[in-house]
Design a protein around this motif. Structure first.
Motif, PDB file in Angstrom:
ATOM      1  N   MET A 142      37.543  35.677  85.173  1.00 37.08           N
ATOM      2  CA  MET A 142      37.741  35.709  86.625  1.00 37.08           C
ATOM      3  C   MET A 142      36.603  36.418  87.341  1.00 37.08           C
ATOM      4  O   MET A 142      36.244  36.071  88.461  1.00 37.08           O
ATOM      5  CB  MET A 142      39.052  36.436  86.962  1.00 37.08           C
ATOM      6  CG  MET A 142      40.296  35.626  86.701  1.00 37.08           C
ATOM      7  SD  MET A 142      41.776  36.603  87.008  1.00 37.08           S
ATOM      8  CE  MET A 142      41.756  36.732  88.801  1.00 37.08           C
ATOM      9  N   LEU A 143      36.076  37.436  86.700  1.00 32.91           N
ATOM     10  CA  LEU A 143      35.116  38.302  87.390  1.00 32.91           C
ATOM     11  C   LEU A 143      33.663  37.852  87.251  1.00 32.91           C
ATOM     12  O   LEU A 143      32.805  38.275  88.008  1.00 32.91           O
ATOM     13  CB  LEU A 143      35.270  39.745  86.885  1.00 32.91           C
ATOM     14  CG  LEU A 143      36.597  40.417  87.269  1.00 32.91           C
ATOM     15  CD1 LEU A 143      36.865  41.629  86.409  1.00 32.91           C
ATOM     16  CD2 LEU A 143      36.617  40.789  88.742  1.00 32.91           C
TER      17      LEU A 143
ATOM     18  N   ALA B 172      31.934  47.190  92.803  1.00 27.27           N
ATOM     19  CA  ALA B 172      33.096  46.540  92.182  1.00 27.27           C
ATOM     20  C   ALA B 172      33.468  45.324  93.015  1.00 27.27           C
ATOM     21  O   ALA B 172      33.559  45.411  94.239  1.00 27.27           O
ATOM     22  CB  ALA B 172      34.262  47.507  92.103  1.00 27.27           C
ATOM     23  N   ILE B 173      33.668  44.197  92.364  1.00 24.09           N
ATOM     24  CA  ILE B 173      33.810  42.933  93.086  1.00 24.09           C
ATOM     25  C   ILE B 173      35.146  42.844  93.843  1.00 24.09           C
ATOM     26  O   ILE B 173      35.201  42.288  94.939  1.00 24.09           O
ATOM     27  CB  ILE B 173      33.582  41.721  92.145  1.00 24.09           C
ATOM     28  CG1 ILE B 173      33.410  40.426  92.940  1.00 24.09           C
ATOM     29  CG2 ILE B 173      34.683  41.554  91.137  1.00 24.09           C
ATOM     30  CD1 ILE B 173      32.077  40.275  93.580  1.00 24.09           C
ATOM     31  N   ILE B 174      36.223  43.389  93.287  1.00 22.86           N
ATOM     32  CA  ILE B 174      37.514  43.327  94.002  1.00 22.86           C
ATOM     33  C   ILE B 174      37.451  44.214  95.244  1.00 22.86           C
ATOM     34  O   ILE B 174      37.932  43.841  96.314  1.00 22.86           O
ATOM     35  CB  ILE B 174      38.688  43.704  93.063  1.00 22.86           C
ATOM     36  CG1 ILE B 174      38.825  42.625  91.978  1.00 22.86           C
ATOM     37  CG2 ILE B 174      39.993  43.821  93.834  1.00 22.86           C
ATOM     38  CD1 ILE B 174      39.806  42.956  90.864  1.00 22.86           C
TER      39      ILE B 174
ATOM     40  N   ILE C 228      38.143  37.883  94.831  1.00 20.13           N
ATOM     41  CA  ILE C 228      36.858  37.925  94.116  1.00 20.13           C
ATOM     42  C   ILE C 228      35.859  36.964  94.766  1.00 20.13           C
ATOM     43  O   ILE C 228      34.704  37.311  94.997  1.00 20.13           O
ATOM     44  CB  ILE C 228      37.067  37.600  92.614  1.00 20.13           C
ATOM     45  CG1 ILE C 228      37.835  38.749  91.942  1.00 20.13           C
ATOM     46  CG2 ILE C 228      35.732  37.346  91.910  1.00 20.13           C
ATOM     47  CD1 ILE C 228      38.477  38.391  90.612  1.00 20.13           C
TER      48      ILE C 228
ATOM     49  N   ILE D  37      30.054  43.810  85.087  1.00 19.61           N
ATOM     50  CA  ILE D  37      31.386  43.919  85.700  1.00 19.61           C
ATOM     51  C   ILE D  37      31.768  45.397  85.814  1.00 19.61           C
ATOM     52  O   ILE D  37      31.598  46.177  84.877  1.00 19.61           O
ATOM     53  CB  ILE D  37      32.455  43.164  84.871  1.00 19.61           C
ATOM     54  CG1 ILE D  37      32.106  41.673  84.812  1.00 19.61           C
ATOM     55  CG2 ILE D  37      33.835  43.362  85.478  1.00 19.61           C
ATOM     56  CD1 ILE D  37      33.099  40.848  84.018  1.00 19.61           C
ATOM     57  N   HIS D  38      32.286  45.751  86.981  1.00 21.36           N
ATOM     58  CA  HIS D  38      32.690  47.132  87.203  1.00 21.36           C
ATOM     59  C   HIS D  38      34.014  47.419  86.489  1.00 21.36           C
ATOM     60  O   HIS D  38      34.931  46.610  86.549  1.00 21.36           O
ATOM     61  CB  HIS D  38      32.846  47.364  88.714  1.00 21.36           C
ATOM     62  CG  HIS D  38      32.799  48.798  89.091  1.00 21.36           C
ATOM     63  ND1 HIS D  38      33.838  49.665  88.825  1.00 21.36           N
ATOM     64  CD2 HIS D  38      31.835  49.535  89.686  1.00 21.36           C
ATOM     65  CE1 HIS D  38      33.513  50.871  89.271  1.00 21.36           C
ATOM     66  NE2 HIS D  38      32.294  50.819  89.790  1.00 21.36           N
ATOM     67  N   PRO D  39      34.112  48.577  85.820  1.00 23.27           N
ATOM     68  CA  PRO D  39      35.351  48.908  85.096  1.00 23.27           C
ATOM     69  C   PRO D  39      36.603  48.864  85.970  1.00 23.27           C
ATOM     70  O   PRO D  39      37.685  48.472  85.500  1.00 23.27           O
ATOM     71  CB  PRO D  39      35.119  50.323  84.564  1.00 23.27           C
ATOM     72  CG  PRO D  39      33.754  50.748  84.975  1.00 23.27           C
ATOM     73  CD  PRO D  39      33.057  49.593  85.619  1.00 23.27           C
ATOM     74  N   PHE D  40      36.480  49.245  87.234  1.00 25.41           N
ATOM     75  CA  PHE D  40      37.661  49.235  88.112  1.00 25.41           C
ATOM     76  C   PHE D  40      38.231  47.830  88.268  1.00 25.41           C
ATOM     77  O   PHE D  40      39.441  47.656  88.366  1.00 25.41           O
ATOM     78  CB  PHE D  40      37.311  49.772  89.506  1.00 25.41           C
ATOM     79  CG  PHE D  40      37.096  51.244  89.510  1.00 25.41           C
ATOM     80  CD1 PHE D  40      38.155  52.111  89.252  1.00 25.41           C
ATOM     81  CD2 PHE D  40      35.850  51.768  89.760  1.00 25.41           C
ATOM     82  CE1 PHE D  40      37.964  53.477  89.246  1.00 25.41           C
ATOM     83  CE2 PHE D  40      35.644  53.134  89.755  1.00 25.41           C
ATOM     84  CZ  PHE D  40      36.699  53.997  89.493  1.00 25.41           C
ATOM     85  N   ASP D  41      37.353  46.826  88.313  1.00 28.98           N
ATOM     86  CA  ASP D  41      37.820  45.453  88.460  1.00 28.98           C
ATOM     87  C   ASP D  41      38.627  45.033  87.229  1.00 28.98           C
ATOM     88  O   ASP D  41      39.676  44.405  87.343  1.00 28.98           O
ATOM     89  CB  ASP D  41      36.627  44.504  88.651  1.00 28.98           C
ATOM     90  CG  ASP D  41      35.983  44.685  90.021  1.00 28.98           C
ATOM     91  OD1 ASP D  41      36.715  45.003  90.974  1.00 28.98           O
ATOM     92  OD2 ASP D  41      34.749  44.516  90.129  1.00 28.98           O
TER      93      ASP D  41
END
Lengths: 140, 415
Positions: free
Chosen positions: B413-414, A74-76, A28, B351-355
């Motif tokens: 975390m995000l 998406a951050i990941i 992240i 925040i993106h749902p996938f994360d």
């Protein structure tokens, strides 16, 4: 630094972490540090197919070396893109085409990200290599 | 378990039920599995697994054709399974129950077959904005083929159909209305009785996509008076690869066969073929026999627990989860209809749902993220997708607590 050396550097970095939450936290952070793509390149044709989260990738040839800039919503995913950019950017098309990128497996990214993400990662690498191939053909 | 003490007024014996589902004791990423993706597919009780096992060990033969004992026995068992489905939906006749591959297959059957006879250039088909792609694309395709027009009932911010717009869309050109009984993304229970009554007042038939309704609420097709009802076995604790199309006799008789082949005929010659009576007319080829028997086992299991108890228990879970998630900052529930079943969809600001889904998975919590095959709906809310938590009667408040803690952690975390 060669591609292999950067890969080894990433493997060493990830070995410091005991559990997966820490690895994701690192991913992240990497995502947050990714150079943001110029908004004029965030277009439909720069979207990487196969990734459920959106990824944009822009490639430029500077002095015989490819410079990648990228982004994701998406951050990941962005963290994964950051790793790829770090490994492959500023190398010649030939070096990029020959890169094996074993570090993805070694640090457990491929295995630990869901198939959807994993496919996104695979598509992203494929696109980076396709761009390298296109530059190689153009310069020949 | 506290859950047993606090929410057992419904008569649900949660520990006994959970013991019936072997997969629920699995660990994922070193954590006890919290399975909140029941809207995608539900886990299977031992009863169903054993029925499939028994079929292949002792009963396997082809149905409807052999004269030998095994074939007769299994034909009877398969027809009994059909009757179990009939009873479950309270259909008038067993031959109004057609075995298919699943909800998608059922809708494709009706769209294709109904359109051949009843839809022509300039006609209209009504769906809604909240439909699963499986209840949009078959209609879009037949409309394109036949020069007809696909119309969609809009929704409001809460995720409810705008009924005034529906009444406005109904016209002499409308040939069929196809809507979800319960929305897979929002959990909205649509006012299907009202939808059907309004359509019938203009002699328009209605198809209900019941994929997300049958696992959660009692469905009585005669009381609803729907013309077609579709659902999948695997979402109601049965096997994958089998589903149901209920159709009123008058429509099924009038519609031409969808696929043709073995089992669908009375007589065949190169000049003319006479097709079989219902339901065999629509069941070409050897069906998923074990699937049909497994579905009956699943419905028997559900009925022993009782759908009223299931509905009430799940309502408790949904209310608890909704209350708890509302305490979290930046979380927006997507779908706040007054009538909801089984589903809690949400988005987290920035925040993106996938994360979120990826991090929850690391904590053993299985949720669905993305557009849930409802892209027009997700576009309506201007979001990249949602995180969807979908319940079954084997879920508990403790699991909701684990999920909420995990979600808080993921958000921290995000952010």
């Amino acid at each position: 630094m060669t591609i292999e050396e950067t890969e080894q550097e990433i493997v060493d970095e990830f070995e410091l972490f005991d559990d997966w939450m820490q690895k994701y936290e690192h991913l992240i952070e990497l995502g947050k540090s990714l150079p943001i793509i110029d908004s004029k390149h965030k277009t439909e044709d720069k979207l990487i197919k196969g990734c459920q989260a959106q990824v944009w990738l822009h490639s430029e040839l500077k002095d015989g070396k490819i410079v990648y800039t990228a982004d994701s919503d998406a951050i990941i995913t962005k963290g994964m893109v950051a790793l790829m950019v770090r490994v492959l950017s500023n190398h010649t098309p030939d070096e990029i085409l020959n890169a094996k990128l074993d570090f993805v497996d070694t640090i457990g990214l491929k295995q630990h990200l869901s198939p959807t993400r994993s496919n996104g990662l695979v598509s992203m690498i494929k696109q980076m290599k396709m761009d390298a191939f296109a530059f190689k053909v153009k310069s020949e | 378990m506290n859950a047993t003490k606090t929410i057992d007024t419904t008569g649900i014996d949660i520990e006994k039920i959970r013991a019936d589902f072997p997969l629920l004791s699995r660990k994922v990423n070193g954590k006890p599995l919290v399975y909140f993706d029941n809207g995608a597919t539900a886990q299977k009780p031992n009863r169903v697994i054993e029925a499939l096992n028994h079929y292949y060990r002792f009963d396997n033969a082809n149905i409807h054709r052999g004269v030998h004992t095994l074939s007769r026995e299994i034909t009877l068992a398969y027809e009994n399974a059909r009757n179990t489905v009939r009873k479950h939906l309270n259909a008038a006749n067993p031959y109004e129950i057609v075995f298919t591959k699943g909800t998608t297959d059922s809708i494709n059957l009706v769209a294709s077959s109904f359109a051949k006879k009843y839809i022509s250039r300039g006609d209209e088909v009504i769906v809604s904005v909240m439909e699963h792609h499986s209840n949009i694309l078959p209609w879009q395709q037949v409309c394109e083929e036949r020069g007809a027009i696909l119309k969609a009932i809009p929704i409001n911010e809460a995720g409810e159909l705008v009924m005034e717009e529906y009444y406005r869309l109904l016209s002499p050109k409308t040939k069929i209305v196809a809507v979800a009984h319960v929305s897979n993304t929002l959990g909205t229970i649509n006012p299907v009785k009202e939808i059907i009554a309004a359509a019938h007042a203009k002699n328009i038939p209605v198809l209900l996509d019941g994929a997300q309704a049958v696992p959660h609420i009692k469905v009585d097709v005669q009381e609803l008076d729907c013309d077609f009802y579709c659902f999948s076995a695997h979402k109601v604790f049965g096997p994958t690869g089998v589903g149901i199309l209920y159709g009123k006799e008058k429509w099924l008789n009038a519609m031409p066969p969808y696929q043709v082949g073995g089992g669908t005929i009375k007589t065949v010659s190169f000049e003319k073929t006479e097709y079989a009576d219902l339901p065999l007319k629509f069941e070409a080829g050897t069906p998923d026999i074990s699937g049909g028997i497994g579905l009956a086992a699943a419905l028997d299991y559900v009925n022993e627990i009782g759908l009223d108890a299931i509905t009430e228990y799940e309502h408790g879970l949904l209310q608890y989860a909704t209350t708890e998630i509302k305490k979290l900052k930046d979380v927006k529930i997507i779908g706040t209809a007054k009538e909801k079943a089984g589903v809690l969809s949400f988005a987290v600001e920035g925040i993106h749902p996938f994360d979120i889904g990826t991090l929850l998975d690391q904590l053993g919590v299985a949720v669905r993220t993305g557009h849930h095959c409802t892209q027009p709906l997700v576009a309506f809310y201007c979001i990249p997708g949602t995180v969807r938590v979908s319940f079954a009667f084997y879920n508990t408040k403790e699991e909701i607590n684990i999920f909420i803690e995990g979600l808080e952690k993921a958000i921290r975390m995000l952010k």
